[in-house]
Design an enzyme around this catalytic site. Structure first.
Site, short mmCIF file in Angstrom:
data_model
loop_
_atom_site.label_atom_id
_atom_site.label_comp_id
_atom_site.label_asym_id
_atom_site.label_seq_id
_atom_site.Cartn_x
_atom_site.Cartn_y
_atom_site.Cartn_z
N HIS A 283 0.86 -1.04 -0.02
CA HIS A 283 -0.07 0.06 0.07
C HIS A 283 0.81 1.18 0.02
O HIS A 283 0.84 2.24 -0.74
CB HIS A 283 -0.94 -0.09 1.35
CG HIS A 283 -1.66 1.10 1.42
ND1 HIS A 283 -3.43 1.10 1.01
CD2 HIS A 283 -1.45 2.48 2.02
CE1 HIS A 283 -3.74 2.49 1.09
NE2 HIS A 283 -2.87 3.09 1.61
N GLU A 284 1.66 1.24 0.92
CA GLU A 284 2.80 2.45 1.23
C GLU A 284 3.42 2.76 -0.16
O GLU A 284 3.74 3.93 -0.68
CB GLU A 284 3.50 2.37 2.35
CG GLU A 284 2.58 2.63 3.56
CD GLU A 284 1.39 3.60 3.61
OE1 GLU A 284 1.99 4.69 2.82
OE2 GLU A 284 0.75 3.50 4.26
N HIS B 293 1.66 4.38 -2.77
CA HIS B 293 1.82 5.93 -2.87
C HIS B 293 3.06 6.38 -3.08
O HIS B 293 3.49 7.43 -3.90
CB HIS B 293 1.70 6.42 -1.18
CG HIS B 293 0.25 6.34 -0.65
ND1 HIS B 293 -0.84 7.03 -1.36
CD2 HIS B 293 -0.51 5.76 0.42
CE1 HIS B 293 -1.75 6.84 -0.70
NE2 HIS B 293 -1.68 6.20 0.44
N HIS C 77 3.31 6.80 -6.61
CA HIS C 77 2.51 8.01 -7.15
C HIS C 77 3.53 9.18 -7.08
O HIS C 77 3.32 10.00 -8.13
CB HIS C 77 1.28 8.13 -6.15
CG HIS C 77 0.32 8.91 -6.77
ND1 HIS C 77 -0.93 9.19 -6.18
CD2 HIS C 77 0.12 9.56 -8.10
CE1 HIS C 77 -1.79 9.83 -6.86
NE2 HIS C 77 -1.11 10.17 -8.11
#
Length: 696
Positions: free
Chosen positions: A478-479, A482, A485
């Site tokens: 998940h991190e 990010h 991104h």
């Protein structure tokens, strides 16, 4: 915040490895004079832009604002990075001082009449300026930012708004520090075998390491770090100890004394409500949602309430099954919150014939990191290379160079994976430097993204590998989603770089990336036993994949109840007794007594340690509607790494930041707006009637 010390150049002149900050040359005492100098410099830059005698143009006003305050941005990035990941009393004292001071600084900019007049003139004539789509988005962001900062208010109301913002900044800093204070001050020391009954070796090792970190020469400690408390609640056979640890965990921020957060919550909600009224909104939720995909509190509550009904029904079925296990053991107690994880693990073992402790030896931190990088290479063509011997803000932090497929350096990535008492709980991504292509005052054109992930995994004993739970591994993916991104960003202007998107869109790249962890070919390659190197047996892999929706009712109830309480707090006016409101909401929705909110009000840092997710915690679910639908696009091709879809994903989601409207970027990728049914199917919840709302 006064200091006679000179400005340390290392704060602003980053000449470390590929432009990394020289963390080893920055001392805590440097921040106070650094902020003083940077604030003064930024103020002078703002005055020069506002008072420019030339007619306002996009270049001399908007671009000038985009590159102004570089020194302040650098010092702030270093300071807030340390405040979250490696704090101490000096940093915390300065945090309480600098948070309100920064708020005053930015309020003054937002209420600068001459500066807003220039922005407003450009906004009114934007169709005549020949702007690109990205430039118009950047102009819109600045114009709306000024309006939301009170630029159109009468002077007296501007002054009140600035006062509110300053107070809110100070309250947010104190809230987070209080939670960390409770986490640091509590531990449960265990020593005899009876107290350790049921605890697997990996957890004992982590608890022993935590004991050493806290100065204990022997024994084991339970801490309130999620990477220790959750497995302890899962495996400990000692119901009395589970209850003791659980009650300490959920009491963070509510204990009597200095660290009690209820007064802060009450004052925060009152100030937010007043702020919204000043700016012409019915309530703070309407203010926060005005600039999101959801648009209105009604749209949010429609999604949450319909998911809630399905989740609650599923959780009650799960609770009945757990109650059956308790009865089989000859016990007659109800399922309490400190029982759920323990009996859910037993039920999973029965239903799917595997346990968390059986799975964990196959989930080494090192291998999961490799899997993260491999997925990124397969999808986006980037490659990560670890660099040793580079100074960082803590010895545990690791540095990676990230290269594009043409061999050019694309980004720097830092990974900070282990829990420690100087780090706030949870996991997050942030940046020291964001990607952009503008010419800076120092003559450099554009900047390399420097992105970091912070996690709180249990640190293993010396010489042993860090083993993760499946939830831990999902957190890592998940991190890193990010982080991608930020690293894949390819825009011109800093304000729309990377994660500079609507709050309820920002979780799409991270939640979507989680899906690739459980792609069979990834697990087959990287889920290997830490002692033998043997891949996870296919039978176990199949069981893991079959159990993906196990306990979904519990997880969704935990989350959705928190989101509903968040919305209730911000959809009305001031709150006299926050805990009474929390109870009223939970009673009203029929919250099962066997489950608690994932984040109870006194330690709900997403919402009260700053206002990033205030009236916005729902956004994880909003993005989940997007991410489930987005991954379906790959599933429909029969290839989780389909090159056509991967190219669309990179070009329309990961690289464009906030330079295009999120609805348009999503439609460019998927060809349509998302279908909520994909999210409900992913969660293992029953199909529901069509969900209404703005976009989901």
């Amino acid at each position: 915040m006064s200091s006679d010390l000179p400005l340390n150049p290392a704060l602003v002149e980053w000449n470390g490895h590929h432009g990394l900050p020289r963390f080893d040359e920055v001392k805590d005492a440097d921040f106070s004079p650094g902020f003083n100098a940077a604030l003064a410099s930024h103020e002078a830059e703002i005055d020069a832009i506002a008072n420019n005698p030339a007619e306002a143009t996009f270049a001399n006003t908007v671009v000038a604002l985009e590159i102004a305050g570089d020194e302040l941005s650098r010092i702030s990035a270093l300071f807030w990075g340390k405040a979250g990941a490696h704090t101490n009393e000096t940093i915390q004292a300065l945090e309480r001082e600098i948070a309100p001071k920064l708020s005053r600084h930015y309020s003054k900019i937002g209420m600068n009449a001459a500066l807003f007049a220039r922005i407003d003139r450009l906004w009114e004539t934007r169709k005549e300026l020949g702007l690109t789509v990205e430039q118009e988005r950047v102009l819109e962001r600045h114009w709306k930012g000024f309006v939301r900062a009170g630029a159109k208010l009468p002077k007296i109301e501007q002054e009140r708004l600035a006062d509110i913002n300053e107070k809110l900044a100070g309250l947010g800093a104190r809230f987070g520090q209080n939670v960390l204070g409770d986490e640091k001050s509590w531990s449960l020391k265990l020593s005899d075998e009876a107290e350790l009954d049921g605890l697997p070796g990996f957890l004992r090792d982590a608890m022993a390491a935590a004991a050493r970190e806290r100065g204990e020469q022997d024994g084991y400690v339970v801490t309130l770090s999620r990477s220790i408390i959750e497995p302890f609640l899962t495996f400990s056979t000692r119901r009395d100890l589970r209850e003791q640890a659980f009650k300490a965990w959920v009491a963070r921020g509510e204990n009597p004394g200095e660290t009690n957060n209820l007064g802060i919550v009450r004052e925060t909600l009152a100030l937010r409500a007043e702020k919204a009224k000043l700016l012409g909104y019915e309530n703070f939720a309407a203010f926060k949602l005005d600039n999101t995909m959801a648009k209105t509190p009604e749209a949010v509550n429609t999604l949450l309430s319909q998911v809630w009904e399905k989740a609650r029904a599923k959780a009650l079925e799960e609770e009945a099954s757990l109650g059956g296990l308790i009865a089989e053991e000859g016990k007659n107690h109800e399922v309490m919150p400190w029982d759920w994880r323990h009996y859910a693990e037993k039920l999973r073992q029965r239903m799917f014939d595997f346990s968390e402790s059986e799975l964990k030896p196959y989930l080494q931190l090192e291998k999961v990191i490799e899997a993260c990088f491999d997925v990124a290479e397969r999808l986006f063509g980037i490659k990560a290379v670890e660099v040793k011997g580079v100074a960082t803000y803590h010895p545990d932090v690791r540095v990676f160079e990230v290269y594009d497929k043409d061999g050019s350096l694309k980004a720097l990535f830092l990974g900070d994976y282990f829990a420690r008492s100087s780090k706030r709980s949870g996991a997050w991504m942030s940046s020291f430097q964001s990607q952009h292509k503008l010419m800076l005052k120092n003559g450099r054109k554009g900047e390399l993204p420097i992105i970091y992930n912070v996690c709180n995994f249990a640190k293993p004993a010396e010489g042993k590998p860090a083993l993760l739970s499946l939830d831990d591994a999902k957190t890592l993916f998940h991190e890193f989603g990010h982080a991608l991104h930020g690293m894949l960003s390819d825009v011109t202007y800093p304000s729309v770089s990377g994660t500079g998107v609507a709050r309820d869109f920002v979780e799409l790249p991270s939640q979507l990336y989680e899906h690739w962890l459980t792609v069979p070919e990834i697990l087959e390659k990287y889920a290997v036993h830490y002692e033998t190197g043997a891949p996870m047996p296919k039978a176990l892999l199949d069981k893991v994949l079959a159990a993906r929706t196990f306990n979904a009712g519990f997880a969704t109830v935990e989350f959705t109840s928190s989101a509903l309480v968040d919305m209730a707090f911000h959809a009305d006016g001031p709150v006299g007794d926050p805990m009474a409101v929390q109870k009223q909401v939970l009673d009203g929705i029929g919250m099962p007594s066997s489950i608690v909110m994932r984040h109870a009000t006194p330690h709900f840092q997403h919402v009260f340690s700053g206002d990033g997710y205030s009236a916005g915690y729902y956004s994880y679910m909003w993005s989940e509607v997007l991410d489930a639908d987005a991954f379906s696009a790959f599933e429909e091709t029969g290839n989780a790494f389909d090159p056509v879809m991967a190219r669309k994903l990179k070009n329309n989601i990961y690289s464009v930041g906030g330079s295009i409207d999120p609805e348009e970027t999503y439609k460019a990728f998927r060809g349509k707006l998302p279908d909520p049914q994909a999210m409900l199917k992913k969660k293992g919840l029953a199909m529901v009637e069509e969900l209404t709302g703005s976009d989901a």
